[in-house]
Scaffold this motif. Structure first.
Motif, PDB file in Angstrom:
ATOM      1  N   SER A 198      60.055  74.784  29.030  1.00  0.00           N
ATOM      2  CA  SER A 198      58.868  75.391  29.622  1.00  0.00           C
ATOM      3  C   SER A 198      59.235  76.335  30.753  1.00  0.00           C
ATOM      4  O   SER A 198      58.615  77.370  30.945  1.00  0.00           O
ATOM      5  N   ALA A 199      60.267  75.958  31.530  1.00  0.00           N
ATOM      6  CA  ALA A 199      60.715  76.847  32.606  1.00  0.00           C
ATOM      7  C   ALA A 199      61.255  78.146  32.024  1.00  0.00           C
ATOM      8  O   ALA A 199      61.004  79.232  32.551  1.00  0.00           O
ATOM      9  N   GLY A 200      62.001  78.032  30.913  1.00  0.00           N
ATOM     10  CA  GLY A 200      62.522  79.236  30.277  1.00  0.00           C
ATOM     11  C   GLY A 200      61.421  80.113  29.723  1.00  0.00           C
ATOM     12  O   GLY A 200      61.478  81.342  29.819  1.00  0.00           O
ATOM     13  N   ARG A 201      60.402  79.490  29.160  1.00  0.00           N
ATOM     14  CA  ARG A 201      59.260  80.236  28.634  1.00  0.00           C
ATOM     15  C   ARG A 201      58.531  80.940  29.770  1.00  0.00           C
ATOM     16  O   ARG A 201      58.144  82.118  29.641  1.00  0.00           O
ATOM     17  N   HIS A 202      58.362  80.272  30.889  1.00  0.00           N
ATOM     18  CA  HIS A 202      57.677  80.866  32.034  1.00  0.00           C
ATOM     19  C   HIS A 202      58.421  82.102  32.522  1.00  0.00           C
ATOM     20  O   HIS A 202      57.820  83.151  32.764  1.00  0.00           O
ATOM     21  N   ASP A 203      59.742  81.974  32.659  1.00  0.00           N
ATOM     22  CA  ASP A 203      60.539  83.105  33.138  1.00  0.00           C
ATOM     23  C   ASP A 203      60.493  84.278  32.164  1.00  0.00           C
ATOM     24  O   ASP A 203      60.454  85.439  32.579  1.00  0.00           O
ATOM     25  N   LEU A 204      60.499  83.965  30.877  1.00  0.00           N
ATOM     26  CA  LEU A 204      60.464  85.019  29.861  1.00  0.00           C
ATOM     27  C   LEU A 204      59.159  85.795  29.925  1.00  0.00           C
ATOM     28  O   LEU A 204      59.150  87.038  29.917  1.00  0.00           O
ATOM     29  N   VAL A 205      58.034  85.071  30.010  1.00  0.00           N
ATOM     30  CA  VAL A 205      56.734  85.745  30.055  1.00  0.00           C
ATOM     31  C   VAL A 205      56.576  86.515  31.364  1.00  0.00           C
ATOM     32  O   VAL A 205      56.029  87.626  31.382  1.00  0.00           O
ATOM     33  N   LEU A 206      57.060  85.943  32.461  1.00  0.00           N
ATOM     34  CA  LEU A 206      56.979  86.648  33.744  1.00  0.00           C
ATOM     35  C   LEU A 206      57.765  87.952  33.684  1.00  0.00           C
ATOM     36  O   LEU A 206      57.316  88.985  34.201  1.00  0.00           O
ATOM     37  N   GLU A 207      58.924  87.929  33.041  1.00  0.00           N
ATOM     38  CA  GLU A 207      59.717  89.151  32.893  1.00  0.00           C
ATOM     39  C   GLU A 207      58.960  90.172  32.046  1.00  0.00           C
ATOM     40  O   GLU A 207      58.974  91.379  32.338  1.00  0.00           O
ATOM     41  N   GLY A 230      44.876  82.842  30.009  1.00  0.00           N
ATOM     42  CA  GLY A 230      46.271  82.456  29.854  1.00  0.00           C
ATOM     43  C   GLY A 230      47.202  83.099  30.865  1.00  0.00           C
ATOM     44  O   GLY A 230      48.231  82.509  31.238  1.00  0.00           O
ATOM     45  N   ILE A 231      46.835  84.280  31.348  1.00  0.00           N
ATOM     46  CA  ILE A 231      47.725  84.979  32.279  1.00  0.00           C
ATOM     47  C   ILE A 231      47.874  84.224  33.601  1.00  0.00           C
ATOM     48  O   ILE A 231      48.892  84.320  34.283  1.00  0.00           O
ATOM     49  N   TYR A 232      46.860  83.405  33.933  1.00  0.00           N
ATOM     50  CA  TYR A 232      46.902  82.670  35.199  1.00  0.00           C
ATOM     51  C   TYR A 232      47.884  81.504  35.158  1.00  0.00           C
ATOM     52  O   TYR A 232      48.128  80.873  36.192  1.00  0.00           O
ATOM     53  N   HIS A 233      48.447  81.200  33.987  1.00  0.00           N
ATOM     54  CA  HIS A 233      49.517  80.201  33.930  1.00  0.00           C
ATOM     55  C   HIS A 233      50.826  80.783  34.464  1.00  0.00           C
ATOM     56  O   HIS A 233      51.771  80.037  34.734  1.00  0.00           O
ATOM     57  N   TYR A 234      50.865  82.108  34.615  1.00  0.00           N
ATOM     58  CA  TYR A 234      52.108  82.766  35.008  1.00  0.00           C
ATOM     59  C   TYR A 234      52.004  83.519  36.329  1.00  0.00           C
ATOM     60  O   TYR A 234      52.989  83.601  37.067  1.00  0.00           O
TER      61      TYR A 234
END
Length: 239
Positions: A8-17, A50-54
């Protein structure tokens, strides 16, 4: 609340990028105020909810932008200025190289940072200005250390610090060169550091023979300037 997993941390970083990449394009084209969260969400395939998750909003994206460049650069240079395990000359090379590489890795993002400064919330603007001052002070400190150890020419510290920072930052306006094969950001940064420091660091070598006299005199002048620098740091006797 459960701690995020590695996935999940990797997914968060990917979407933030991906959001930062989208902001590069949308903010540059429409400005920060003219870009909606819905447009940012659409650009990365998220819903408005969904954008507010990031991110918490556009200000959060701007903060990520500032952290990725200004704040992390200041932290990195401050750590270099405080180290004692390497010569100041080597640390000065690392400072210029790391700054140039950071910019070369995301040149559009760095240009966006420069053009979005007027849009920063006041709290973020203060952090940004403070970090820029810290970067200049750290670079100046490393230059002074190099002058003290004798590896740096008797240059003006402030002018040299501004020049070296400028060399690193200017990469954003020409790299990569359109239509040409470019070296990697790391290769470009290393080459720029060598070029920029070529006129700053002292080689301390003089050839033999009559032609060596001008070179020897130049080294003597450097030594006198270094002595002046060292004396200026000594405590002054009470009057």
């Amino acid at each position: 609340m459960a701690k995020p997993t590695i996935r999940s941390a990797g997914r968060h970083d990917l979407v933030l990028e991906q959001l930062l990449d989208a902001a590069e394009t949308l903010f540059a084209r429409q400005g920060v105020a003219g870009t909606s969260l819905q447009e940012l969400a659409d650009a990365v395939g998220l819903t408005r909810t969904g954008i507010y998750h990031y991110i918490n909003g556009k200000d959060d994206l701007l903060e990520q932008l500032v952290r990725g460049f200004t704040l992390e650069t200041a932290e990195s240079l401050r750590a270099l200025a405080e180290r004692t395990d390497e010569s100041a000359a080597d640390r000065l090379h690392t400072a210029v190289k790391s700054m140039a590489q950071r910019v070369a890795e995301h040149p559009k993002r760095f240009r966006l940072l420069l053009t979005s400064e007027d849009s920063f919330p006041e709290t973020l603007a203060k952090q940004h200005r403070a970090a820029r001052r810290e970067t200049l002070l750290a670079m100046s400190s490393i230059i002074d250390q190099a002058k003290t150890e004798g590896s740096c020419r008797p240059v003006d510290t402030a002018h040299t610090a501004f020049a070296l920072i400028g060399v690193a930052n200017w990469v954003a306006f020409w790299y990569p060169r359109p239509g040409q094969d470019s070296d990697s950001p790391a290769q470009i940064a290393a080459e720029l550091a060598d070029i920029a420091l070529g006129g700053v660091l002292s080689s301390r070598s003089v050839d033999a023979g009559a032609g060596a006299i001008p070179g020897a005199l130049a080294l003597l002048r450097e030594d006198v300037a270094r002595l002046d620098h060292l004396l200026a740091d000594l405590p002054q006797p009470p009057t």
